[in-house]
Scaffold this active site. Structure first.
Site, PDB file in Angstrom:
ATOM      1  N   GLY A   1      -1.883   0.031  -5.018  1.00 37.63           N
ATOM      2  CA  GLY A   1      -2.129   0.960  -3.622  1.00 37.63           C
ATOM      3  C   GLY A   1      -3.334   0.805  -2.913  1.00 37.63           C
ATOM      4  N   ASP A   2      -4.374   1.909  -2.616  1.00 38.66           N
ATOM      5  CA  ASP A   2      -5.071   2.309  -1.650  1.00 38.66           C
ATOM      6  C   ASP A   2      -6.367   2.687  -2.633  1.00 38.66           C
ATOM      7  OD1 ASP A   2      -6.258   3.194   1.427  1.00 38.66           O
ATOM      8  OD2 ASP A   2      -7.101   4.528  -0.479  1.00 38.66           O
TER       9      ASP A   2
ATOM     10  N   THR B   1      -1.038   3.323   0.398  1.00 39.89           N
ATOM     11  CA  THR B   1      -0.797   3.332  -1.350  1.00 39.89           C
ATOM     12  C   THR B   1       0.919   4.076  -1.267  1.00 39.89           C
ATOM     13  OG1 THR B   1      -1.918   5.879  -1.552  1.00 39.89           O
ATOM     14  CG2 THR B   1      -0.914   5.660   0.514  1.00 39.89           C
ATOM     15  N   ALA B   2       0.605   4.362  -2.659  1.00 41.95           N
ATOM     16  CA  ALA B   2       2.365   4.455  -3.468  1.00 41.95           C
ATOM     17  C   ALA B   2       2.931   5.351  -2.540  1.00 41.95           C
ATOM     18  CB  ALA B   2       2.679   4.776  -4.827  1.00 41.95           C
TER      19      ALA B   2
ATOM     20  N   MET C   1       1.007   9.306 -11.269  1.00 40.93           N
ATOM     21  CA  MET C   1       1.250   9.719 -12.169  1.00 40.93           C
ATOM     22  C   MET C   1       1.958  10.735 -13.432  1.00 40.93           C
ATOM     23  SD  MET C   1      -3.145   8.704 -12.514  1.00 40.93           S
ATOM     24  CE  MET C   1      -2.673   9.606 -10.708  1.00 40.93           C
TER      25      MET C   1
ATOM     26  N   GLU D   1       8.145 -19.989  34.800  1.00 43.48           N
ATOM     27  CA  GLU D   1       7.373 -19.626  33.750  1.00 43.48           C
ATOM     28  C   GLU D   1       5.904 -20.600  33.227  1.00 43.48           C
ATOM     29  OE1 GLU D   1      10.585 -19.555  30.715  1.00 43.48           O
ATOM     30  OE2 GLU D   1      11.286 -17.911  32.228  1.00 43.48           O
TER      31      GLU D   1
ATOM     32  N   LYS E   1      -5.235  -0.512 -18.165  1.00 40.93           N
ATOM     33  CA  LYS E   1      -5.308  -0.666 -19.751  1.00 40.93           C
ATOM     34  C   LYS E   1      -3.492  -0.088 -20.217  1.00 40.93           C
ATOM     35  CE  LYS E   1      -6.982   4.137 -19.229  1.00 40.93           C
ATOM     36  NZ  LYS E   1      -6.282   5.481 -18.724  1.00 40.93           N
TER      37      LYS E   1
ATOM     38  N   ASP F   1      -6.644  -3.797 -11.731  1.00 38.34           N
ATOM     39  CA  ASP F   1      -5.962  -3.137 -12.248  1.00 38.34           C
ATOM     40  C   ASP F   1      -5.115  -3.498 -13.072  1.00 38.34           C
ATOM     41  OD1 ASP F   1      -7.900  -0.815 -12.742  1.00 38.34           O
ATOM     42  OD2 ASP F   1      -7.361  -0.267 -10.767  1.00 38.34           O
TER      43      ASP F   1
HETATM   44  N1  SAH Z   1      -4.510   3.955  -5.375  1.00 36.28           N
HETATM   45  C1  SAH Z   1      -2.888   4.100  -6.402  1.00 36.28           C
HETATM   46  C2  SAH Z   1      -2.800   5.383  -6.689  1.00 36.28           C
HETATM   47  C3  SAH Z   1      -3.298   5.035  -8.627  1.00 36.28           C
HETATM   48  S1  SAH Z   1      -2.996   6.118  -9.896  1.00 36.28           S
HETATM   49  C4  SAH Z   1      -2.075   3.884  -5.062  1.00 36.28           C
HETATM   50  O1  SAH Z   1      -2.944   4.304  -3.455  1.00 36.28           O
HETATM   51  O2  SAH Z   1      -0.690   4.182  -4.861  1.00 36.28           O
HETATM   52  C5  SAH Z   1      -0.942   5.300 -10.468  1.00 36.28           C
HETATM   53  C6  SAH Z   1       0.172   6.243 -10.039  1.00 36.28           C
HETATM   54  O3  SAH Z   1       0.764   5.574  -8.848  1.00 36.28           O
HETATM   55  C7  SAH Z   1       1.034   5.523 -10.290  1.00 36.28           C
HETATM   56  O4  SAH Z   1       0.970   6.560 -11.720  1.00 36.28           O
HETATM   57  C8  SAH Z   1       2.718   5.474 -10.080  1.00 36.28           C
HETATM   58  O5  SAH Z   1       2.167   7.038  -9.431  1.00 36.28           O
HETATM   59  C9  SAH Z   1       1.758   5.493  -8.639  1.00 36.28           C
HETATM   60  N2  SAH Z   1       1.858   4.121  -7.964  1.00 36.28           N
HETATM   61  C10 SAH Z   1       1.229   2.379  -8.153  1.00 36.28           C
HETATM   62  N3  SAH Z   1       2.197   1.940  -7.855  1.00 36.28           N
HETATM   63  C11 SAH Z   1       3.493   2.058  -7.417  1.00 36.28           C
HETATM   64  C12 SAH Z   1       4.503   1.951  -6.611  1.00 36.28           C
HETATM   65  N4  SAH Z   1       4.627   0.174  -6.867  1.00 36.28           N
HETATM   66  N5  SAH Z   1       5.925   2.010  -7.063  1.00 36.28           N
HETATM   67  C13 SAH Z   1       5.768   3.960  -7.771  1.00 36.28           C
HETATM   68  N6  SAH Z   1       4.004   4.338  -8.266  1.00 36.28           N
HETATM   69  C14 SAH Z   1       3.313   3.703  -7.986  1.00 36.28           C
END
Ligand code: SAH
Length: 461
Positions: A302-303, A331-332, A383, A22, A270, A248
């Protein structure tokens, strides 16, 4: 500094390793990457070492140690399983003027081997003079994450361009500041992504406009659902190199904290019922900052390519001729599915899953409700908090079973995560009851397979 770090030429050099177990294997793992003639001297060798011998990476001499085996070697590794023998080999080597390393016996070593981050020909060696190998390993792991995988390519490319630069900038300090400007201590992976041609162009245009400021660049980066552990390495690298971070509402504070303290942070999300920055303003801001020569990270939850309006920003960047890249994120839906332990697709059951939005530019979004109401249909609604009663009604009208399982995951992967397990018939009421405000995804047709940690914690407290 008791140990002097140097890089030793290995071409046409013989390195001998005594031992075949080893300890020898650990040394050989690095040594086989060099150009040295490698000889292993041992009566037995491990399977891995015999594989290297078969591949021609080393030669094995099946014998026990004799003093004459040291002759002609530049370096010697005494790495048998016998500490006494190793110390003896190292001592004899030293007497013959050969540099020796004895495995796990620092006092018997002429040299010690550092932890290595290998991006050949770029090498980072980390040494702690044997005081704390654990710290060296941690530093190595950290650098492995930060340094782009093909950093070596960038070095080779730069080597090719050096002659040209030297011709145009004969003065050494001019050249040094030229390269400092090119590499700029910034996001090196961007230069890498430009590819050979793109990087060559960057260098050439910098040469032809020496007074021109560095050119700006933009990365559209996915920040994932919130937990910073879920960021990609590329996202972390972009954040480390950013001058400006435009983010965002859904980007978590913990992710933002990975940016540099001196960077400029601009919030463009927003605020519910509050002022919001329009997409046109965001586009203009990104272009403006990039034109100032800055490294801009446009950070999205997310993505960036899923419900992220990335296409609008991409078009603007293309039109403005600004170099950009896209760093995908988790993504979420993927984050939430992992949290509830549910597979998004199940063999033999649902061969597709729909990601849909509860809202579009006109209000509640219409969908192919008939398809979504089918028994094996699976969907994740983004959303959708405000639209939950609308979605519930549409699906029931189109024949979906009232008993269809629905799991709502709010703040997926974040400390404040909430999971609501319900059925289609009770969806909207249960969400109100649980106080779900979002961000949340509505997972239609999915049941939670894992007890939610926050629920367990609540039950315990
Ligand atoms: N680009 C993001 C989505 C943007 S739209 C992605 O790929 O995840 C925004 C929506 O994403 C929110 O209204 C919700 O539905 C979802 N989202 C984002 N982060 C989240 C989280 N940590 N938990 C649950 N939903 C989430």
């Amino acid at each position: 500094m008791r140990y002097l770090p140097i890089h030793i030429e290995t071409k046409d050099v013989t390195i001998r390793v005594f031992g075949g177990g080893e300890a020898a294997e650990a040394k050989l793992r690095t040594l086989i990457k060099t150009e040295a003639r490698l000889e292993v001297i041992s009566e037995n060798i491990s399977l891995e070492i015999s594989r290297w011998a078969e591949q021609g990476s080393l030669t094995w001499r099946q014998k026990s140690f004799e003093a004459s085996d040291l002759t002609g070697a530049r370096l010697v590794y005494a790495a048998s399983e016998d500490d006494g023998l190793n110390a003896q080999i190292a001592k004899l080597a030293r007497e013959q003027g050969v540099l020796a390393n004895a495995a796990d016996q620092k006092s018997a070593c002429d040299f010690i081997t550092p932890a290595l981050v290998d991006r050949s020909p770029v090498l980072v060696s980390i040494g702690t003079e044997g005081t704390t190998p654990g710290l060296a390993r941690a530093l190595k792991a950290d650098l492995e994450k930060r340094l782009p995988a093909d950093l070596g390519k960038l070095a080779l490319l730069t080597k090719k361009l050096r002659a040209k630069v030297k011709k145009q900038l004969p003065n050494l300090s001019d050249r040094q500041s030229f390269w400092a400007k090119i590499f700029g201590g910034k996001d090196l992976s961007h230069q890498l992504r430009l590819g050979a041609e793109g990087f060559t162009n960057t260098v050439e245009s910098a040469l032809s406009n020496p007074s021109e400021e560095k050119t700006g660049q933009v990365a559209l980066v996915g920040a994932g659902p919130g937990n910073p552990d879920l960021l990609t390495i590329a996202a972390q690298q972009s954040l480390h190199g950013a001058d400006v971070i435009i983010y965002d509402r859904l980007v978590s504070q913990q992710v933002l904290e990975l940016g540099r303290r001196e960077a400029e942070y601009i919030y463009v999300g927003k605020t519910p019922n509050g002022p919001s920055v329009t997409q046109d303003d965001i586009n203009a801001l990104i272009v403006e900052k990039a034109r100032e020569g800055l490294h801009v990270v446009r950070l999205k939850g997310g993505d960036p390519l899923i419900f992220g309006r990335a296409d609008e920003e991409i078009n603007v960047l293309r039109d403005a001729d600004i170099a950009f890249r896209i760093v995908p994120g988790i993504t979420a839906a993927a984050g939430a599915a992992a949290e509830i332990g549910a597979s998004l697709t199940t063999r033999g059951k649902n061969s597709s899953v729909t990601f849909l939005t509860g809202h579009d530019t006109k209000g509640y979004a219409e969908q192919d409700w008939k398809a979504l109401a089918k028994p094996d249909a699976r969907a994740v609604v983004y959303m959708g908090v405000g639209a939950s009663r609308f979605i519930q009604g549409r699906l029931l009208i189109h024949g979906a079973s009232a008993e269809t399982p629905v799991t709502v995951v709010e703040n997926a992967t974040r400390p404040e995560e909430e999971v609501v397990s319900t059925t289609l018939s009770s969806l909207a009421d249960d969400m109100i009851q649980a106080g779900i405000k979002g961000p949340a995804v509505l997972m239609l047709g999915y049941s939670a397979n894992r007890a939610d940690v926050t629920q367990i914690l609540k039950a315990v407290s």
